[in-house]
Motif scaffolding. Structure first.
Motif, PDB file in Angstrom:
ATOM      1  N   VAL A 105       0.841  -1.198   0.000  1.00 40.08           N
ATOM      2  CA  VAL A 105       0.000   0.000   0.000  1.00 40.08           C
ATOM      3  C   VAL A 105       0.873   1.245   0.000  1.00 40.08           C
ATOM      4  CG1 VAL A 105      -1.675   1.340   1.334  1.00 40.08           C
ATOM      5  CG2 VAL A 105      -1.948  -1.119   1.145  1.00 40.08           C
ATOM      6  N   ALA A 115       2.636   1.700  -3.273  1.00 44.08           N
ATOM      7  CA  ALA A 115       1.685   2.119  -4.300  1.00 44.08           C
ATOM      8  C   ALA A 115       1.423   3.613  -4.183  1.00 44.08           C
ATOM      9  CB  ALA A 115       0.387   1.327  -4.165  1.00 44.08           C
ATOM     10  N   GLU A 116       1.221   4.072  -2.946  1.00 40.92           N
ATOM     11  CA  GLU A 116       0.937   5.490  -2.750  1.00 40.92           C
ATOM     12  C   GLU A 116       2.156   6.336  -3.087  1.00 40.92           C
ATOM     13  OE1 GLU A 116      -0.785   6.522   1.026  1.00 40.92           O
ATOM     14  OE2 GLU A 116      -0.635   8.669   0.609  1.00 40.92           O
ATOM     15  N   ARG A 160       2.453   6.502  -6.769  1.00 45.82           N
ATOM     16  CA  ARG A 160       1.342   7.267  -7.361  1.00 45.82           C
ATOM     17  C   ARG A 160       1.582   8.753  -7.194  1.00 45.82           C
ATOM     18  NH1 ARG A 160      -1.931   4.812 -10.520  1.00 45.82           N
ATOM     19  NH2 ARG A 160      -2.534   3.265  -8.958  1.00 45.82           N
ATOM     20  N   ARG A 161       2.010   9.153  -6.018  1.00 49.08           N
ATOM     21  CA  ARG A 161       2.254  10.578  -5.779  1.00 49.08           C
ATOM     22  C   ARG A 161       3.404  11.102  -6.630  1.00 49.08           C
ATOM     23  NH1 ARG A 161      -0.051  13.101  -1.070  1.00 49.08           N
ATOM     24  NH2 ARG A 161      -1.396  11.646   0.028  1.00 49.08           N
ATOM     25  N   GLY A 199      -5.636   1.947  -2.438  1.00 43.29           N
ATOM     26  CA  GLY A 199      -4.416   1.827  -1.649  1.00 43.29           C
ATOM     27  C   GLY A 199      -3.460   2.961  -1.928  1.00 43.29           C
ATOM     28  N   SER A 200      -3.205   3.211  -3.200  1.00 38.78           N
ATOM     29  CA  SER A 200      -2.207   4.213  -3.563  1.00 38.78           C
ATOM     30  C   SER A 200      -2.697   5.621  -3.372  1.00 38.78           C
ATOM     31  CB  SER A 200      -1.762   4.002  -5.007  1.00 38.78           C
ATOM     32  OG  SER A 200      -2.871   4.069  -5.873  1.00 38.78           O
ATOM     33  N   ARG A 201      -3.995   5.809  -3.144  1.00 34.50           N
ATOM     34  CA  ARG A 201      -4.516   7.155  -2.917  1.00 34.50           C
ATOM     35  C   ARG A 201      -4.919   7.364  -1.464  1.00 34.50           C
ATOM     36  NH1 ARG A 201      -5.290  10.177  -7.491  1.00 34.50           N
ATOM     37  NH2 ARG A 201      -4.931   9.051  -9.441  1.00 34.50           N
ATOM     38  N   GLY A 202      -4.586   6.396  -0.627  1.00 35.33           N
ATOM     39  CA  GLY A 202      -4.692   6.602   0.813  1.00 35.33           C
ATOM     40  C   GLY A 202      -6.056   6.412   1.429  1.00 35.33           C
ATOM     41  N   LEU A 230      -7.368   2.017   3.598  1.00 39.07           N
ATOM     42  CA  LEU A 230      -7.222   1.669   5.007  1.00 39.07           C
ATOM     43  C   LEU A 230      -7.162   2.947   5.843  1.00 39.07           C
ATOM     44  CD1 LEU A 230      -4.291  -0.876   4.495  1.00 39.07           C
ATOM     45  CD2 LEU A 230      -6.711  -1.433   4.713  1.00 39.07           C
ATOM     46  N   PRO A 241      -3.067  16.298  -1.777  1.00 42.01           N
ATOM     47  CA  PRO A 241      -3.563  17.143  -2.866  1.00 42.01           C
ATOM     48  C   PRO A 241      -4.735  16.473  -3.591  1.00 42.01           C
ATOM     49  CG  PRO A 241      -1.610  15.967  -3.563  1.00 42.01           C
ATOM     50  CD  PRO A 241      -1.820  15.610  -2.112  1.00 42.01           C
ATOM     51  N   PHE A 269      -5.767  12.541  -3.656  1.00 40.45           N
ATOM     52  CA  PHE A 269      -5.080  11.760  -2.619  1.00 40.45           C
ATOM     53  C   PHE A 269      -5.716  12.075  -1.262  1.00 40.45           C
ATOM     54  CE2 PHE A 269      -1.597   9.787  -4.842  1.00 40.45           C
ATOM     55  CZ  PHE A 269      -1.500  10.545  -5.995  1.00 40.45           C
TER      56      PHE A 269
END
Lengths: 453, 575
Positions: free
Chosen positions: A212, A215-216, A219-220, B303-306, B309, B351, B354
């Motif tokens: 996770v 991935a974040e 992505r950022r 997941g990748s954008r928070g 979870l 931002p 996200f």
């Protein structure tokens, strides 16, 4: 007059003193009396373990360990009020022992219902971190638990030094490493953060949350490809094992009863420990006879290929609960398994009879639950082997309608269509199976390759 | 000694004894639990007008005792203008089961502000295991249609006008075999036709018996069964002689990569590119955030954008979704309700696209009590310029019977909890004002659906609570507060339906507020599709800026506050 006055005063003093002594002794008696076992604790193994720990306290009310053990016994069975009393008493009797403030902090942090308990948990974690711990691992767990709670309470400035200290002391500690990587990422030190995260991608305690985080992170940064890969991994990975916690292990060891056995069953199933599952299921069914435990036993029997016993258990269940979908379904699977054996032994007639019975049982499962895709899938397989192709195709297509996202139903449909001589349609179905199957699933690809040859 | 002296000494001893006896009697400090009833207060934001307006609906879930799981998850409702008279009407769902004669009810609002039962012959008055509702004009005829999800199945009802609806489920191609929960209409491909997302829960087997840890029967939890996938239906528009046609595009859209127990949904652009995304709250497993790829497909990037979870890496029991720009930064934030032994989570968007768990910072956990939250809505109840949060509670497992639950059937009393209200003190930091609002928060209930809408058009958002086996309650907002602006975005290019996924920015008094048109949020409910902006002390509106679903932008001049306006494409000016 003066004498009378003095006498009255003296009597009042005696009364007050007597009251004070009475209060003290009552308080001491209350303090030394362990909590009663709640009346709704009816599971005998649970009562036994708590009674044993309680007896130890009664025998030695000044023993912090006895109080602590009783606290853990209540804790293991989610009796928070009672365990809190015990832990507090243990803390009072052994102020330098780190175990009791830690376990009490865990309760307040995770299980209580009022927001202010989190602040008290912070205080108790600090106490535990500062006190004598059985091992260094205990100390780090207390520190990291405190740091996590401070992070949750939005106090990163207080949490960060703790994470740094833990990581510096032991960079291989996955908990410390995961949090350190998070700190580095927050500070913009992306390369370092990535390096630390990458050490955790196969760690059972952190691989999913690391995926996770990566991935974040990607992505950022706009690295879509890497972000997508890790996002995909997140979907496929099982939940992480909880952080190793030596404080919690003794509590878990005291756990008894039906809930413990049921949890053990599912944990063993996830770990594919077939022998363990069978033993646990047998114990559950023996100690807590019910339709639910019989169903778990049935499932274990089918998974361990004890088909003869599975048929008997399924019949027992269905006598009591004729509408139990899972029982019909597993009865069908058991009969399929027996049909396989009969076929392997050259007993074709027996095999056909068993296949027909399997189709009937699985048909009953989908009659009771019309969206039950596994029922359609295995019914189609049984009918295919019997050569009843139109019915097999109908069952396979019903499975597709119920679960169009399931790759296995397309494989079965493809097999049926091949048997019916409709190869182009079979190829289409097989291609859909490949599209939907997880990347590491080879059966769908193999089926398609065979078709195309 | 004299008799007088003996008397005095006896009195002294008696006093001592009395002290001893009274000291032995321990008085526990009353615990302020989610279950204790509250005294009336003069500062209530709401008044209960249920009886006054003529709503007599009591939810029925069917016979209890078998712990049929859908019973613990009912039920939803809708606030929408069913008959096109400019007044909000109310649709309420029943869950007693098929062939029980216990029908859904449609209440049409009359000019005097009351509601008349217009169920009979409406087409919406059917029985069954009815769960949630989505409202949207699927055939662009200017009349909102109704989608009702069910424990296995779904029904699409076309609005024929005059409060009459016709079942077009089969002819329209809507087939959902699973246990549907929340749903939303959304034009995900921006072709002008509203598409449909139905969230599905678990692959439930009612014959599987579930027990509490102590071995007694109770409702099953979501982990007892596998999750399922949602269903996405693309609206093909009229054709083949049919006014409405849908096609199940779930598989080609990519929504099948991970089954999960879905309960809540929010369908709108959350990545800032103008294309609607799909946020699904999954019960006990990571949330899904399906990002629109603009080619008919979606990718889960939760997941990748928070937002998969919590900040501590946990999956909570995600149920109801309340969205708003809580901190005033121009981006939609998300609040999701969980179980009572968890904490509800507030994710701030920053931002764009996200999210970060800012639960603690927002103080939404600093509440006097906790409950298991379901329906949740965001609205500026006191019109101070900061959106507040209301949510309803009710346990999913048995607990102690609370005081004040005696009005419930005996079976449900041990599941009852009190609702809660959080006031946004500014900047997305909340204060728990539940105790000061006993009308909404005082009586324990087993509540699930919560809808928000201004039914009396006075600029104050009102609340509709849908509890299990209990009276539905309509709470009229009487909170003193600031100024407001109400706005309806009408898509005149599509027969005047509400323009879902329109982003509206209102500037007044030096501040700018942002909201998006999408009535599907909370849990199982459809809310008032209009937007209400609380403007605080601002006495005039400076300007209104709109981004329509197709990306075009327009601007309107300001004007007075405390009124309703309607905006249509082409009536504004280019920015």
């Amino acid at each position: 007059m003066n004498r009378r006055f003095l006498l009255v005063v003296g009597l009042v003093v005696v009364a007050v003193a007597g009251y004070a002594v009475y209060k003290y002794r009552a308080s001491a008696a209350r303090r030394d009396a362990p909590p009663e076992i709640p009346a709704d604790v009816t599971d005998p193994p649970i009562r036994r373990v708590i009674e044993a720990k309680r007896a130890a306290v009664v025998a030695n009310p000044q023993s912090p360990n006895a109080w602590g053990q009783l606290g853990m016994a209540f804790d293991a069975h989610e009796r928070w009020d009672q365990s809190q009393v015990c832990y507090e008493r243990a803390m009072a009797l052994a102020p330098s022992d780190a175990r009791w403030p830690f376990l009490l902090a865990e309760q307040l942090n995770w299980r209580r219902k009022v927001g202010t308990d989190k602040e008290e948990a912070v205080r108790l974690y600090r106490l535990a971190a500062d006190r004598n711990s059985p091992t260094r691992a205990h100390t780090w767990v207390a520190m990291l638990s405190l740091a996590d709670l401070l992070t949750e309470l939005d106090r990163p400035d207080q949490a960060a030094p703790l994470y740094e200290q833990a990581y510096e002391s032991d960079p291989t500690n996955p908990w410390a490493a995961y949090r350190m990587a998070g700190l580095l990422a927050d500070r913009g030190r992306t390369d370092e953060a990535t390096r630390v995260y990458l050490t955790l991608t196969r760690n059972q305690y952190a691989r999913k949350k690391t995926a996770v985080a990566l991935a974040e992170l990607y992505r950022r940064l706009g690295n879509t490809k890497e972000a997508d890969e890790y996002e995909h991994a997140v979907a496929l990975l099982p939940p992480d094992t909880p952080w190793a916690n030596p404080y919690a292990d003794p509590v878990a060891e005291l756990r008894r009863g039906r809930a413990m056995l049921t949890d053990t069953y599912f944990a063993q199933e996830r770990a594919q420990d077939v022998n363990g599952v069978m033993a646990t299921a047998t114990t559950l069914a023996d100690q807590y006879p019910s339709v639910e435990t019989q169903l778990l036993l049935l499932r274990a029997m089918v998974n361990t290929r004890d088909y003869v016993a599975a048929v008997a258990v399924a019949d027992d269940i269905l006598r009591v609960e004729p509408n139990a979908v899972i029982a019909h379904s597993f009865l069908g699977l058991a009969r399929l398994g027996l049909a396989d054996r009969a076929e392997a032994e050259g007993r074709k007639a027996d095999a056909d009879r068993l296949l027909a019975q399997a189709a009937e049982s699985l048909g009953e499962s989908v009659r009771l639950k019309p969206d039950y895709a596994p029922g359609y899938l295995y019914k189609a397989k049984a009918l295919l082997r019997l050569g009843r192709l139109p019915e097999a195709e109908a069952a396979a297509r019903a499975g597709v309608a119920a679960r169009p996202e399931e790759w296995e139903v397309y494989v079965v449909l493809s097999d049926v269509l091949v048997a019916a001589g409709r190869k182009p349609e079979a190829v289409t179905a097989a291609e859909q199976a490949v599209k939907l199957a997880p990347p590491n699933e080879t059966r769908a690809k193999q089926a398609l390759e065979l078709l195309k040859k | 000694m004299s008799m007088r002296f003996s008397g005095l000494s006896t009195v002294a001893l008696a006093i001592g004894l009395l002290f001893a006896i009274s000291a032995c009697t321990r008085t526990d400090t009353p615990t302020n639990s989610a279950s204790d009833p509250l005294p009336a207060s003069a500062s209530d934001w709401f008044e209960d007008v249920t009886d006054k307006v003529g709503i007599t609906f009591t939810h029925e879930c069917g016979p209890t005792g078998k712990f049929f799981m859908p019973q613990a998850t009912y039920g939803g409702g809708a606030m929408f203008d069913a008959d096109g008279d400019g007044r909000l009407d109310i649709l309420l769902l029943q869950g007693a089961g098929p062939n029980t004669g216990v029908h859904n009810r449609l209440y049409l609002q009359t000019p005097d502000g009351r509601f008349r039962d217009a169920s009979a012959g409406s087409g919406l008055d059917f029985d069954g295991y009815n769960m949630g509702v989505a409202i949207g004009d699927v055939d662009n005829d200017g009349r909102p249609d109704v989608l009702i999800t069910r424990y296995t199945g779904a029904r699409l009802l076309r609005n024929e006008g005059g409060g009459k609806f016709r079942d077009i489920t089969e002819e329209a191609g809507i087939l959902n075999l699973h246990w549907g929960t929340s749903a939303a209409f959304v034009d995900y491909d921006r072709d002008g036709w509203l598409d449909l997302i139905i969230v599905n829960y678990i692959d439930y087997d009612p014959s599987w018996p579930c027990t509490s840890p102590d071995g007694s029967k109770d409702f099953c939890g979501p982990r007892s069964f596998p999750g399922t996938v949602p269903r996405l239906f693309r609206n093909l528009g009229p054709g083949d002689g049919k006014p409405v046609r849908f096609k199940d595009v779930t598989v080609p859209a990519g929504l099948t990569t991970k089954a999960a127990p879905g309960l809540g949904v929010y369908a709108a652009d959350l990545t800032g590119d103008g294309w609607p995304d799909l946020l699904i709250a999954n019960d006990g497993t990571p949330n899904h955030f399906w990002v629109n790829q603009k080619d008919g497909t979606f990718k889960n990037e939760a997941g990748s954008r928070g937002i998969a979870l919590t900040g501590t890496g946990q999956s909570m029991a995600n149920m109801g979704i309340a969205v708003a720009d809580y901190d005033g930064d121009g981006l939609t934030d998300v609040f999701i309700t969980h179980l009572s032994n968890e904490t509800h989570t507030l994710w701030r968007q920053s931002p764009v696209g996200f999210f970060r768990d800012k639960t603690m910072d927002s103080r939404v956990t600093k509440t006097k009590w906790r409950g298991t939250g379901f329906g949740a809505v965001a609205a500026d109840f006191d019109r101070d310029g900061w959106p507040d949060i209301a949510f309803v509670n009710g346990r999913v497992y048995r607990g102690p019977e609370p005081p004040g639950a005696g009005h419930l059937p005996e079976f449900w009393r041990v599941y009852a909890e009190r609702n809660q209200l959080l006031r946004n003190a500014a900047g997305g930091k909340f204060d728990d004002i539940s105790e000061a609002n006993p009308v909404f928060c005082g009586t324990p209930n087993v509540a699930r659906g919560l809808a928000v809408g201004d039914f009396d058009n006075d600029g104050r958002p009102d609340l509709l609570v849908m509890p299990i086996s209990d009276r539905v309650r309509l709470y009229r907002n009487v909170a003193p507060g600031g100024h407001w602006l109400g706005l309806r975005a009408i898509d005149s290019r599509h027969s005047g339906r509400d323009a879902y996924n329109t982003t509206v920015r209102v500037t007044a008094g030096g501040r700018t507020w942002m909201q998006v048109v999408q009535p599907a949020h909370s849990y199982l409910c459809s809310n008032d599709p209009r937007l209400l902006f609380g403007l605080g002390d601002a006495t005039t509106v400076d300007r209104i800026e709109v981004t329509w679903p197709d990306g075009t932008q327009e601007r309107w001049p300001g004007g007075p506050v405390d009124r309703w306006v309607e905006i249509r494409p082409g009536e504004g000016t280019a920015p």
